[in-house]
Design an enzyme around this catalytic site. Structure first.
Site, PDB file in Angstrom:
ATOM      1  N   SER A   1      -6.769 -26.195  51.400  1.00 56.06           N
ATOM      2  CA  SER A   1      -5.953 -25.610  50.342  1.00 56.06           C
ATOM      3  C   SER A   1      -5.079 -24.468  50.882  1.00 56.06           C
ATOM      4  CB  SER A   1      -6.876 -25.152  49.209  1.00 56.06           C
ATOM      5  OG  SER A   1      -6.178 -24.986  48.023  1.00 56.06           O
TER       6      SER A   1
ATOM      7  N   ASP B   1      -5.724 -35.773  44.600  1.00 53.12           N
ATOM      8  CA  ASP B   1      -5.349 -34.379  44.364  1.00 53.12           C
ATOM      9  C   ASP B   1      -3.896 -34.332  43.889  1.00 53.12           C
ATOM     10  OD1 ASP B   1      -4.939 -31.667  44.374  1.00 53.12           O
ATOM     11  OD2 ASP B   1      -5.329 -31.398  46.530  1.00 53.12           O
TER      12      ASP B   1
ATOM     13  N   HIS C   1      -9.312 -32.877  45.791  1.00 54.51           N
ATOM     14  CA  HIS C   1      -8.999 -31.699  46.601  1.00 54.51           C
ATOM     15  C   HIS C   1     -10.163 -31.297  47.510  1.00 54.51           C
ATOM     16  CE1 HIS C   1      -6.482 -28.082  47.149  1.00 54.51           C
ATOM     17  NE2 HIS C   1      -7.577 -27.351  47.067  1.00 54.51           N
TER      18      HIS C   1
END
Ligand SMILES: *[C@@H]1O[C@H](CO)[C@@H](O)[C@H](O)[C@H]1NC(C)=O
Ligand SMILES: *[C@@H]1O[C@H](CO)[C@@H](O)[C@H](O)[C@H]1NC(C)=O
Ligand SMILES: *[C@@H]1O[C@H](CO)[C@@H](O)[C@H](O)[C@H]1NC(C)=O
Ligand SMILES: *[C@@H]1O[C@H](CO)[C@@H](O)[C@H](O)[C@H]1NC(C)=O
Length: 437
Positions: free
Chosen positions: A171, A352, A409
């Site tokens: 991320s 994601d 994610h």
């Protein structure tokens, strides 16, 4: 000799009983076998009073002798989210579930590697920033603090210095991983003693000005928004792009948030991190986070050697505020630089909607790198793990791109075994060759 009174004796007995109860309670919350090999605080020597919290797990089934056994560093995103998210929810050897208990992870990342988690930057998780001004506000400062923490880590474990070292993260660590790798490689050139052997980013934010433009087409392609809504979302995305090119960093950040908030609200998804989810990650069924309830138990903080007086939050607001001007800035040029020296892995869970496959491929296409044309000419292969289709992989020269099937994610949470196979074979330089057509 003074006679010990009956009351004194029974007090002692009570104390012992209490101690046994406390010990059992602690053991109940955090079984001994789940304890990190080492954990606590690393000094940032350039910032008096600043401490970076870490947990370290040695390999469970080491395949190589210690001096050759790789160490993998994991950095959490946010900005400002604690490494304990990765540790206790994603890729660590024990993970917390809705029952607020630790459960053994059948496929952690420390099977054959040493695994280091940091609460980065200072101000996150249990890490200590003496003042808010000590919290980094840019990538260079983040890299310097991380380097300092790593020096302290190796000072505690001098024998670890020869071990191959891989920087990984997820991320917002799509910024940290390139900037730390770039900084470490600069130090290597100047004769520094810390080694770095590769860099991996999962569902990363690295080049926001391109990545922010991907949401509308992806959401439209999977039926989450209609054509009219796509046009509207594109206009919101374009505002973020325009402000970014004008270097109005904070306004650009706000514009990006507006686009993402609109997308979340319009689609009513439980989470943009995985379009399949009906509740957000690490939450009870009613949507409230459970990791904080686990970590904030005194027995847990004591087991981790964390300051029991600190209230742990998964993601720090103070860090978020300090990093505002950094959000829309790019670290793509650092990826371009490190690709000339070390292997880079970019992997994404397929579902994601924030930092997914298209978002990543779009900025990969803008890389200034001599091998890029050959990279795209290389075949995209089906990647299998034990005969199961695990996703897709393309690899050429120092760049590897993996799409992880049936993951969002938080790839190691959704596909622990496949993510373990991915990181182990990438480190062994056999990921691309393990894929078959
Ligand atoms: C959220 O979506 C609803 C319709 O689903 C709309 O009425 C509302 O204004 C939206 N709110 C925001 C903040 O966009
Ligand atoms: C959500 O569920 C958890 C666990 O069942 C409970 O402890 C908590 O109070 C609930 N929170 C809300 C806001 O309902
Ligand atoms: C926690 O707070 C107590 C009471 O204020 C104090 O005595 C103790 O030193 C603190 N512990 C740490 C590690 O700061
Ligand atoms: C790839 O990385 C290696 C080190 O692993 C380096 O020697 C080489 O120059 C890099 N290759 C390219 C084409 O940049």
């Amino acid at each position: 000799m003074k006679k010990i009174s009956r009351t004194a004796l029974s007090t002692v007995a009570l104390l012992i009983a209490a101690l046994v109860t406390i010990t059992n309670a602690a053991e109940h919350v955090f079984p001994k076998e789940a304890l990190p090999t080492a954990s606590g605080y690393l000094r940032i020597k350039e910032k008096p009073g600043a401490l970076m919290f870490y947990t370290y797990y040695e390999a469970i089934e080491p395949a190589l002798q210690l001096s050759e056994r790789p160490i993998v560093l994991w950095l959490q995103g946010g900005p400002g989210c604690s490494g304990l998210l990765g540790n206790l929810y994603e890729l660590g050897p024990w993970r917390v579930a809705q029952d607020l208990r630790l459960h053994k992870n059948s496929a952690p990342w420390n099977r054959i590697f040493g695994l280091l988690f940091l609460d980065n930057p200072i101000g996150s998780g249990f890490s200590v920033a003496p003042t808010d001004q000590d919290i980094p506000s840019n990538q260079e400062e983040i890299a310097k603090d991380l380097y300092s923490a790593l020096q302290a880590f190796y000072h505690l474990n001098p024998l670890f210095k020869s071990r191959p070292f891989f920087v990984t993260g997820e991320s917002y660590a799509g910024k940290y991983v390139p900037s730390l790798a770039y900084y470490m490689l600069q130090k290597v050139e100047k004769g520094g003693s810390l080694r770095i052997d590769g860099a991996a980013i999962g569902n990363g934010l690295t080049h926001p000005v391109v990545q922010v433009q991907s949401h509308a087409s992806v959401a439209y392609a999977v039926g989450l928004i209609d054509y009219q809504q796509k046009l509207y979302l594109e206009s919101l995305q374009q505002e973020a792009v325009t402000l970014t090119t004008q270097h109005k960093w904070n306004d650009a950040r706000i514009a990006r948030n507006r686009a993402l908030r609109w997308l979340g609200n319009t689609t009513a998804l439980a989470s943009l991190y995985d379009i399949r989810r009906t509740i957000p990650y690490n939450s009870f069924d009613n949507g409230t986070d459970y990791l904080g309830l686990f970590v904030n138990q005194r027995a847990v903080k004591e087991a981790l050697n964390a300051n029991p007086n600190v209230t742990w939050v998964d993601c720090s607001d103070a860090v978020d505020v300090r990093m505002r001007e950094d959000i829309m800035k790019s670290t793509k040029c650092m990826v371009e630089s490190i690709l000339l020296k070390i292997p880079v892995l970019l992997y994404q869970g397929q579902f994601d909607l924030r930092d997914g496959v298209v978002s990543t491929e779009d900025w990969m296409r803008t890389l200034l790198w001599n091998d890029l044309a050959d990279f795209w000419r290389a075949e995209r292969k089906v990647w299998r793990v034990s005969n199961v289709q695990a996703g897709y992989v393309r690899s050429y020269s120092n760049l590897t791109h993996v799409v992880v099937a049936r993951a969002g994610h938080f790839v190691p949470t959704d596909q622990n075994l496949h993510s373990q196979a991915m990181i182990e074979s990438w480190v062994a330089k056999s990921l691309a060759t393990s894929a078959v057509n």
